[in-house]
Scaffold this motif. Sequence first.
Motif, PDB file in Angstrom:
ATOM      1  N   LEU A 252       0.830  -1.200   0.000  1.00 32.07           N
ATOM      2  CA  LEU A 252       0.000   0.000   0.000  1.00 32.07           C
ATOM      3  C   LEU A 252       0.866   1.253   0.000  1.00 32.07           C
ATOM      4  N   GLN A 253       1.935   1.259   0.783  1.00 33.74           N
ATOM      5  CA  GLN A 253       2.835   2.412   0.828  1.00 33.74           C
ATOM      6  C   GLN A 253       3.533   2.623  -0.512  1.00 33.74           C
ATOM      7  N   LEU A 254       3.959   1.524  -1.142  1.00 32.23           N
ATOM      8  CA  LEU A 254       4.631   1.619  -2.443  1.00 32.23           C
ATOM      9  C   LEU A 254       3.681   2.155  -3.505  1.00 32.23           C
ATOM     10  N   ARG A 255       2.431   1.695  -3.487  1.00 35.59           N
ATOM     11  CA  ARG A 255       1.453   2.188  -4.458  1.00 35.59           C
ATOM     12  C   ARG A 255       1.169   3.663  -4.256  1.00 35.59           C
ATOM     13  N   GLN A 256       1.115   4.091  -3.008  1.00 39.49           N
ATOM     14  CA  GLN A 256       0.903   5.504  -2.733  1.00 39.49           C
ATOM     15  C   GLN A 256       2.091   6.340  -3.218  1.00 39.49           C
ATOM     16  N   GLU A 257       3.307   5.784  -3.043  1.00 36.99           N
ATOM     17  CA  GLU A 257       4.497   6.486  -3.524  1.00 36.99           C
ATOM     18  C   GLU A 257       4.492   6.582  -5.051  1.00 36.99           C
ATOM     19  N   ILE A 258       4.071   5.488  -5.727  1.00 39.19           N
ATOM     20  CA  ILE A 258       3.980   5.505  -7.187  1.00 39.19           C
ATOM     21  C   ILE A 258       2.962   6.544  -7.649  1.00 39.19           C
ATOM     22  N   ASP A 259       1.813   6.605  -6.972  1.00 41.21           N
ATOM     23  CA  ASP A 259       0.795   7.603  -7.322  1.00 41.21           C
ATOM     24  C   ASP A 259       1.350   9.021  -7.187  1.00 41.21           C
ATOM     25  N   GLN A 260       2.117   9.254  -6.136  1.00 40.38           N
ATOM     26  CA  GLN A 260       2.697  10.576  -5.920  1.00 40.38           C
ATOM     27  C   GLN A 260       3.726  10.891  -7.005  1.00 40.38           C
TER      28      GLN A 260
END
Length: 372
Positions: A17-25
């Motif tokens: 979840l953290q990695l996906r949020q970082e990718i979105d950012q």
Amino acid sequence: MSESNQTPSKADETELLQLRQEIDQLDQEILNLISRRAQCALRVAEVKMKADPGQAVFYRPEREAQVLSRVMERNPGPLGNEDMARLFREIMSACLALERPLEVAYLGPEGTFTQQAAKKHFGQWVKTKPMPAIDEVFREVDAGAVQYGVVPIENSTEGVVNHTLDTFITSNIKIVGEVELRIHHHLMAGPNTNRDKITRVYSHQQSLAQCRKWLDAHMPQAERIAVNSNAEAARRVQGEWNSAAIAGEMASELYDLEIIETKIEDSPDNSTRFLIIGAQEVDTSGADKTSLVVSMRNEPGALYHLLKPFNDFGVDMTRLESRPSPSGNWTYVFFIDFVGHTRDANVQEALSAIRKTAVEVKVLGSYPKGVL
């Protein structure tokens, strides 16, 4: 139970979840930066139009080569250098289309390797215009109907394209760039074609030659019919049930054909070099090539006098081809490629020495070496 079937733990799910949020950012940051670059390109266009509305040049081959080379030099990975450069090529292509969409003539019809080379060099936002013959591409550029043209010059297996060389002799068009394309030949046919019933294979003469061994081994009974282009071959087999074509992937998509055998070329390193032609001269990029045509007197030692200045002034010659002179009388002209730009001091000295013994020296263009 295998590792691949294990359910992710709570910790793994949290990390994902953290990695996906970082990718979105990161995606949002990339989007903002590309938009800023596009806005900058629009301002560049405004400045150029204000300075010289009638003669503004929007595409600079040397500038693009410098940017792509810098991208490859500074690329931190893990994407490969060429992959990263291709991404930047498309960004630059889209931004340039905002300034002024480029129209490029190429040896047609649609679906040829020459069109594929045009897309590789200029990006997907360029407008491509098919022409029926190489000299028509030259005329289209000379008339100002398009900004640039793309023509084949040599294949690693079959050698030079003499029609292109001959056209340069009488044309004032300049070489402004080059692009090399890895050539993959595929066997394709219509969806209702039974491979066991194929009795003829269409393709361009050079493509048939480049796939000769494969055809001898796998389809010795099929008649080989040479046509004007691989795209024409693909178009022909659309409505036939007993024929196949040898062409590239672009042709299969354009004419809705099924690829039944991939990469049937005899040489694994089969590639074709294409030249980008235009009306203007190109400034230095720092990594350039020059092409010229030289007419020599038919006398003993002529070739020696032609080649000696390259050695004397440290100019690296990369290609030498001879063709019969249009004037006849058993005289020849020489097509030469070498490393460097006509503004380089050693190149100027070499050309000055050649002109002392040559009948005519015609510089076809100094241009950036192909980056991709």
